[in-house]
Motif scaffolding. Sequence first.
Motif, PDB file in Angstrom:
ATOM      1  N   LEU A  14       0.938  -1.088   0.065  1.00 27.84           N
ATOM      2  CA  LEU A  14       0.041  -0.114  -0.175  1.00 27.84           C
ATOM      3  C   LEU A  14       0.916   1.256   0.020  1.00 27.84           C
ATOM      4  CD1 LEU A  14      -2.936  -0.692   2.473  1.00 27.84           C
ATOM      5  CD2 LEU A  14      -2.901  -0.209   0.034  1.00 27.84           C
ATOM      6  N   PRO A  15       0.357   2.126  -0.883  1.00 29.43           N
ATOM      7  CA  PRO A  15       1.229   3.435  -0.483  1.00 29.43           C
ATOM      8  C   PRO A  15       1.359   4.251   0.815  1.00 29.43           C
ATOM      9  CG  PRO A  15      -0.279   3.592  -2.409  1.00 29.43           C
ATOM     10  CD  PRO A  15      -0.729   2.552  -1.543  1.00 29.43           C
ATOM     11  N   THR A  16       2.278   4.805   1.324  1.00 30.10           N
ATOM     12  CA  THR A  16       2.364   4.918   2.758  1.00 30.10           C
ATOM     13  C   THR A  16       1.080   5.616   3.406  1.00 30.10           C
ATOM     14  OG1 THR A  16       4.702   5.122   2.481  1.00 30.10           O
ATOM     15  CG2 THR A  16       3.923   6.318   4.710  1.00 30.10           C
ATOM     16  N   MET A  17       0.607   6.620   2.561  1.00 32.58           N
ATOM     17  CA  MET A  17      -0.469   7.502   3.098  1.00 32.58           C
ATOM     18  C   MET A  17      -1.771   6.792   3.039  1.00 32.58           C
ATOM     19  SD  MET A  17       1.062  10.133   4.255  1.00 32.58           S
ATOM     20  CE  MET A  17      -0.332  10.941   4.553  1.00 32.58           C
ATOM     21  N   SER A  18      -1.857   5.636   2.544  1.00 36.39           N
ATOM     22  CA  SER A  18      -2.781   4.857   2.531  1.00 36.39           C
ATOM     23  C   SER A  18      -2.979   3.707   3.462  1.00 36.39           C
ATOM     24  CB  SER A  18      -3.135   3.984   1.327  1.00 36.39           C
ATOM     25  OG  SER A  18      -3.451   4.992   0.268  1.00 36.39           O
ATOM     26  N   GLU A  60      -9.822  -7.586  14.690  1.00 38.95           N
ATOM     27  CA  GLU A  60      -9.668  -7.418  16.101  1.00 38.95           C
ATOM     28  C   GLU A  60      -8.952  -6.159  16.487  1.00 38.95           C
ATOM     29  OE1 GLU A  60     -10.164 -12.088  17.568  1.00 38.95           O
ATOM     30  OE2 GLU A  60      -8.027 -11.096  17.233  1.00 38.95           O
ATOM     31  N   LYS A  61      -8.023  -5.692  15.450  1.00 37.37           N
ATOM     32  CA  LYS A  61      -7.303  -4.628  15.949  1.00 37.37           C
ATOM     33  C   LYS A  61      -6.329  -4.133  14.784  1.00 37.37           C
ATOM     34  CE  LYS A  61      -3.463  -2.872  19.252  1.00 37.37           C
ATOM     35  NZ  LYS A  61      -2.981  -3.411  20.377  1.00 37.37           N
ATOM     36  N   VAL A  62      -6.285  -2.845  14.451  1.00 35.95           N
ATOM     37  CA  VAL A  62      -5.329  -2.293  13.151  1.00 35.95           C
ATOM     38  C   VAL A  62      -4.313  -1.511  14.264  1.00 35.95           C
ATOM     39  CG1 VAL A  62      -5.250  -0.961  11.428  1.00 35.95           C
ATOM     40  CG2 VAL A  62      -7.298  -2.106  11.901  1.00 35.95           C
ATOM     41  N   ASP A  63      -3.298  -2.062  13.742  1.00 36.76           N
ATOM     42  CA  ASP A  63      -1.715  -1.503  14.692  1.00 36.76           C
ATOM     43  C   ASP A  63      -1.478  -0.187  13.875  1.00 36.76           C
ATOM     44  OD1 ASP A  63       0.383  -1.364  16.016  1.00 36.76           O
ATOM     45  OD2 ASP A  63       1.805  -2.229  14.875  1.00 36.76           O
ATOM     46  N   VAL A  64      -2.001   1.050  14.387  1.00 33.41           N
ATOM     47  CA  VAL A  64      -2.058   2.279  13.943  1.00 33.41           C
ATOM     48  C   VAL A  64      -1.758   3.175  15.230  1.00 33.41           C
ATOM     49  CG1 VAL A  64      -2.920   2.127  11.526  1.00 33.41           C
ATOM     50  CG2 VAL A  64      -4.462   2.721  13.756  1.00 33.41           C
ATOM     51  N   ASP A  65      -1.197   4.455  15.016  1.00 34.55           N
ATOM     52  CA  ASP A  65      -1.011   5.391  15.900  1.00 34.55           C
ATOM     53  C   ASP A  65      -2.271   5.918  16.267  1.00 34.55           C
ATOM     54  OD1 ASP A  65      -1.496   7.314  13.972  1.00 34.55           O
ATOM     55  OD2 ASP A  65       0.538   7.847  13.541  1.00 34.55           O
ATOM     56  N   GLU A  66      -2.354   6.910  17.208  1.00 37.64           N
ATOM     57  CA  GLU A  66      -3.256   7.620  17.767  1.00 37.64           C
ATOM     58  C   GLU A  66      -4.097   8.585  16.662  1.00 37.64           C
ATOM     59  OE1 GLU A  66       0.437  10.151  18.469  1.00 37.64           O
ATOM     60  OE2 GLU A  66      -0.144   8.065  18.734  1.00 37.64           O
ATOM     61  N   LYS A  67      -3.451   8.771  15.669  1.00 40.89           N
ATOM     62  CA  LYS A  67      -3.963   9.396  14.580  1.00 40.89           C
ATOM     63  C   LYS A  67      -4.592   8.664  13.557  1.00 40.89           C
ATOM     64  CE  LYS A  67      -1.040  13.650  15.139  1.00 40.89           C
ATOM     65  NZ  LYS A  67       0.159  14.441  14.342  1.00 40.89           N
ATOM     66  N   GLY A  68      -4.512   7.395  13.882  1.00 40.55           N
ATOM     67  CA  GLY A  68      -5.033   6.294  12.831  1.00 40.55           C
ATOM     68  C   GLY A  68      -4.217   6.018  11.567  1.00 40.55           C
ATOM     69  N   PHE A  69      -2.803   6.343  11.694  1.00 43.87           N
ATOM     70  CA  PHE A  69      -1.922   6.072  10.617  1.00 43.87           C
ATOM     71  C   PHE A  69      -0.758   5.291  10.864  1.00 43.87           C
ATOM     72  CE2 PHE A  69      -3.767  10.034   9.106  1.00 43.87           C
ATOM     73  CZ  PHE A  69      -3.886   9.833   7.595  1.00 43.87           C
ATOM     74  N   ARG A  70      -0.178   4.573  10.031  1.00 42.01           N
ATOM     75  CA  ARG A  70       1.057   3.777  10.156  1.00 42.01           C
ATOM     76  C   ARG A  70       2.098   3.995   9.082  1.00 42.01           C
ATOM     77  NH1 ARG A  70       3.853   2.342  14.105  1.00 42.01           N
ATOM     78  NH2 ARG A  70       2.169   1.276  15.033  1.00 42.01           N
ATOM     79  N   LEU A  71       3.166   4.619   9.748  1.00 42.07           N
ATOM     80  CA  LEU A  71       4.122   5.050   8.718  1.00 42.07           C
ATOM     81  C   LEU A  71       5.174   3.971   8.864  1.00 42.07           C
ATOM     82  CD1 LEU A  71       4.819   8.574   9.534  1.00 42.07           C
ATOM     83  CD2 LEU A  71       3.291   7.940   7.885  1.00 42.07           C
ATOM     84  N   GLY A  72       5.528   3.370   7.724  1.00 43.83           N
ATOM     85  CA  GLY A  72       6.561   2.259   7.450  1.00 43.83           C
ATOM     86  C   GLY A  72       6.326   1.581   6.057  1.00 43.83           C
ATOM     87  N   GLY A  73       7.253   0.366   5.970  1.00 43.94           N
ATOM     88  CA  GLY A  73       7.089  -0.272   4.701  1.00 43.94           C
ATOM     89  C   GLY A  73       5.629  -1.006   4.609  1.00 43.94           C
ATOM     90  N   TYR A  74       5.104  -1.295   5.781  1.00 40.04           N
ATOM     91  CA  TYR A  74       3.895  -2.282   5.949  1.00 40.04           C
ATOM     92  C   TYR A  74       3.244  -1.803   7.045  1.00 40.04           C
ATOM     93  CZ  TYR A  74       6.245  -5.296   9.009  1.00 40.04           C
ATOM     94  OH  TYR A  74       6.967  -5.653  10.105  1.00 40.04           O
ATOM     95  N   PHE A  75       2.016  -2.380   7.273  1.00 35.34           N
ATOM     96  CA  PHE A  75       1.479  -2.180   8.697  1.00 35.34           C
ATOM     97  C   PHE A  75       0.374  -3.528   9.073  1.00 35.34           C
ATOM     98  CE2 PHE A  75      -2.374  -1.152   5.923  1.00 35.34           C
ATOM     99  CZ  PHE A  75      -3.464  -1.084   6.423  1.00 35.34           C
TER     100      PHE A  75
END
Length: 216
Positions: free
Chosen positions: A127-131, A148-163
């Motif tokens: 996925l593109p990073t901003m997606s 059950e869970k999405v591993d993102v930060d408090e803003k609802g995003f995950r920066l990195g090569g994958y999430f």
Amino acid sequence: MDDIANKCAGLRLSKREESEVDLTPPMAEMRYVLAGKFCTKRRVSLELMARVLKSVWRTKKNFEVCDMGEKKVLFQFKDEKDLDRVLLLSPWSFNKYLVVLHKLGEGEAVNKLKFCRASFWVQIHGLPTMSQTRGAGLRIGGILGVVEKVDVDEKGFRLGGYFCIRVSMDITQPLCRGRLVHIGRSLLTWVDFKYERLPIFCYWCGKVDHDERDCI
């Protein structure tokens, strides 16, 4: 057949048979039990399995193991926190074969359980990073099972090569290798799924509830 049905229709419970027995346990007698099934047709040594799982689960208090036959086992915990922690850190495997766990509820019988669901952490690559957002994780994970869970930060995003997403999946279905997703109105891209701590699975049909030697 009609004669049997007519005879059964005339059956009545006696006064002794129709009296009810209350089996509701007092709170002090409540037990914390996990039912488990080993996804293999190989022989499972109860003693070895108990010793291995006690070493990897590292519970604060001891737990007891009861063999129920047909590769099914009951794990009775003394502390509910130990039970919840074992479930939270699943999936588990023994000899590289998946151990499906189910928290036994009131009124449930082991021989009625299907042991058809297990939770996995799934990495989403491509996925593109901003997606890499909570919403994207929920929508993509929805095709795999119950998110059950999405591993993102408090803003609802995950920066990195994958999430990562944690999904409860039907293990009687083949593993999904990836998916085509639309990004915006025009961009169509393929995302890869990589399953963390994936046990032995069948290379013929892609299911994790058996290996290729037991595939029909």
